[in-house]
Design a protein around this motif. Sequence first.
Motif, PDB file in Angstrom:
ATOM      1  N   GLU B  25       0.879  -1.175   0.000  1.00  0.00           N
ATOM      2  CA  GLU B  25       0.000   0.000   0.000  1.00  0.00           C
ATOM      3  C   GLU B  25       0.910   1.218   0.000  1.00  0.00           C
ATOM      4  O   GLU B  25       1.908   1.229   0.717  1.00  0.00           O
ATOM      5  N   LYS B  27       2.636   4.614   0.930  1.00  0.00           N
ATOM      6  CA  LYS B  27       2.725   5.414   2.152  1.00  0.00           C
ATOM      7  C   LYS B  27       2.979   6.852   1.757  1.00  0.00           C
ATOM      8  O   LYS B  27       3.942   7.165   1.073  1.00  0.00           O
ATOM      9  N   GLY B  45     -12.357  13.916   9.250  1.00  0.00           N
ATOM     10  CA  GLY B  45     -12.480  12.861  10.250  1.00  0.00           C
ATOM     11  C   GLY B  45     -13.769  12.977  11.035  1.00  0.00           C
ATOM     12  O   GLY B  45     -14.533  12.011  11.141  1.00  0.00           O
ATOM     13  N   LYS B  50     -14.650   9.192   4.149  1.00  0.00           N
ATOM     14  CA  LYS B  50     -13.671   8.121   3.970  1.00  0.00           C
ATOM     15  C   LYS B  50     -12.539   8.574   3.075  1.00  0.00           C
ATOM     16  O   LYS B  50     -12.767   9.213   2.050  1.00  0.00           O
ATOM     17  N   TYR B  51     -11.332   8.267   3.462  1.00  0.00           N
ATOM     18  CA  TYR B  51     -10.199   8.475   2.572  1.00  0.00           C
ATOM     19  C   TYR B  51      -9.124   7.457   2.905  1.00  0.00           C
ATOM     20  O   TYR B  51      -9.124   6.884   3.992  1.00  0.00           O
ATOM     21  N   PRO B  52      -8.231   7.192   1.939  1.00  0.00           N
ATOM     22  CA  PRO B  52      -7.265   6.114   2.145  1.00  0.00           C
ATOM     23  C   PRO B  52      -6.422   6.330   3.402  1.00  0.00           C
ATOM     24  O   PRO B  52      -6.088   7.467   3.742  1.00  0.00           O
ATOM     25  N   ALA B  53      -6.092   5.229   4.042  1.00  0.00           N
ATOM     26  CA  ALA B  53      -5.273   5.303   5.256  1.00  0.00           C
ATOM     27  C   ALA B  53      -3.797   5.404   4.904  1.00  0.00           C
ATOM     28  O   ALA B  53      -2.932   5.207   5.742  1.00  0.00           O
ATOM     29  N   SER B  54      -3.513   5.729   3.646  1.00  0.00           N
ATOM     30  CA  SER B  54      -2.113   5.787   3.214  1.00  0.00           C
ATOM     31  C   SER B  54      -1.375   6.991   3.801  1.00  0.00           C
ATOM     32  O   SER B  54      -0.154   6.999   3.863  1.00  0.00           O
ATOM     33  N   ARG B  56       0.184   9.734   6.319  1.00  0.00           N
ATOM     34  CA  ARG B  56       0.650  10.029   7.674  1.00  0.00           C
ATOM     35  C   ARG B  56       0.824  11.538   7.720  1.00  0.00           C
ATOM     36  O   ARG B  56       1.471  12.096   6.831  1.00  0.00           O
ATOM     37  N   THR B 136     -10.324  14.818   1.179  1.00  0.00           N
ATOM     38  CA  THR B 136     -10.449  13.378   0.909  1.00  0.00           C
ATOM     39  C   THR B 136     -10.187  13.103  -0.564  1.00  0.00           C
ATOM     40  O   THR B 136      -9.537  12.121  -0.912  1.00  0.00           O
ATOM     41  N   THR B 140      -7.214  10.728  -1.988  1.00  0.00           N
ATOM     42  CA  THR B 140      -7.585   9.577  -2.816  1.00  0.00           C
ATOM     43  C   THR B 140      -6.836   9.617  -4.147  1.00  0.00           C
ATOM     44  O   THR B 140      -6.229   8.628  -4.563  1.00  0.00           O
ATOM     45  N   THR B 143      -3.069   9.049  -3.749  1.00  0.00           N
ATOM     46  CA  THR B 143      -2.809   7.639  -3.454  1.00  0.00           C
ATOM     47  C   THR B 143      -2.929   6.796  -4.722  1.00  0.00           C
ATOM     48  O   THR B 143      -2.099   5.916  -4.978  1.00  0.00           O
TER      49      THR B 143
END
Lengths: 316, 168
Positions: B25, B27, B45, B50-54, B56, B136, B140, B143
């Motif tokens: 995935e 990062k 949040g 929803k958005y990718p957890a990619s 940080r 988001t 997306t 990513t």
Amino acid sequence: MEQRLRSEVKALLEQGKIDRVIGFEPGSLKFTTTPLITSDGGDVDHLVINPFIVNNLSVYLTGTSGRVGIVAKGCDSRSIVSLIQDNKVLRENVVIIGIPCSGVIDLTKVERLAGKDRDELDDIVRQGDKITVTVGGERKEFPASEVLFDNCLGCEFPTPREYDILLDEPVTPTPDKAISEQKLDSLREMPPEQRWQFWKEEFSRCIRCYACRNVCPACFCERCFVEESEPQWVLPVPRWQDNLIFQVIRSIHVAGRCTDCGECERACPVNIPLRSLTREMCNLAEELFNYKVGIDKEAPPLFVAYELEEAEDLIR
Amino acid sequence: MPFSVCSIGILHFTGVKLKQAKEWEPKLLGFLCRWCSYAGADLAGTSRKKYPASIRIIKVPCSGRVDPLFILKALQMGFDGVLVSGCHPGDCHYQTGNYRARRRIAITKKFLEYAGIEPERIQASWVSASEAVKFTGVVTEVTKGLERVGANKLFTDERQGDGTATAQ
């Protein structure tokens, strides 16, 4: 030109207009010159002007106190303007002795053309667009465009734009971007992975001597980021990864300050084509922000200035 | 012991393979301005978008704080991409921070592209505190772009082993 330089400098020193002068004197090796920094009127007769005055003397300006006279070619004078823009040098403290420059000679190119080592050459004379090399009594003529440094061939400002004394008539610029950027063009044609591979190979040779940084007038940070230990951005070990980061960030740091004088590439002991990075930076500053380096001493530096609308296509 | 600390304080991993994710995935490291994009991410949040957890996120005082060195260092540390996000032009809390960020990021992106880094890896956006949906969307898209260019192998070296630290 040389005689005029000596008499002008002597007069400036005698009148107390400058405390010291930065110029060129003959080097210990054939066809070389070395920087001369002196306040002694007697040394002034050592000053020379010839096609081998490669150094960008403005690097010594930040470390020299008092009022300084400095011998400057086109690119050097732009470096000085850029230092003035950055408030590193006060205009009133420098007397710029401008040399209209039609390029300096790349000895490596001469050696290649003449097929002899530089020690075996007897004489190299420049007359206009012809360079005559004498080897063992035999004279060979080459067009200047074949023996000048690549950056000189693409020079847009051979005559200093900022000067107090100009030693000769201005030179008409004849920039040839195609020849000057040959190496860059061949890089641009490569796919990105191959370019990265190219730089990886080149920077595997880097021994991190920092000659490129020390010789660069635009690299005037008192503490370079590579020497930071908290946090340690790059390791002091010459691994290609860290070498590449060092050089890429250095190029970004000198963006808007680099005048393509070519000193970094000349200083490099392992012949990394550093100019292919810094030249691209000059091009980018011009393409994206229409910024030419060292033209206007009143203008704000590249990364301080901004327009309300620019480069928006690069941002989401 | 999986790692040791040598006398000069550098962390050494002693032959332990870091946990490999089952499926790769991307990062993404995000530098978000605390006055706008960070709040925008917060809003995304709290409104359960929803958005990718990619991604940080590192909070920065202004997008103008982001040094090109941070971007390159993140790539060396193994992040697949970097996103710098700040206030829309004209909205900077410090008046001109984002204008300066814009020049710096534009030059960095173009220059790294010339050096051979895929342009997808260096991204910038203007996201205000109310633009949760835009945030988001940006994450997306970025990513997806990173999935296309694949894992960041720029700083790995077959001769010296893995030159990168693994981004967690």
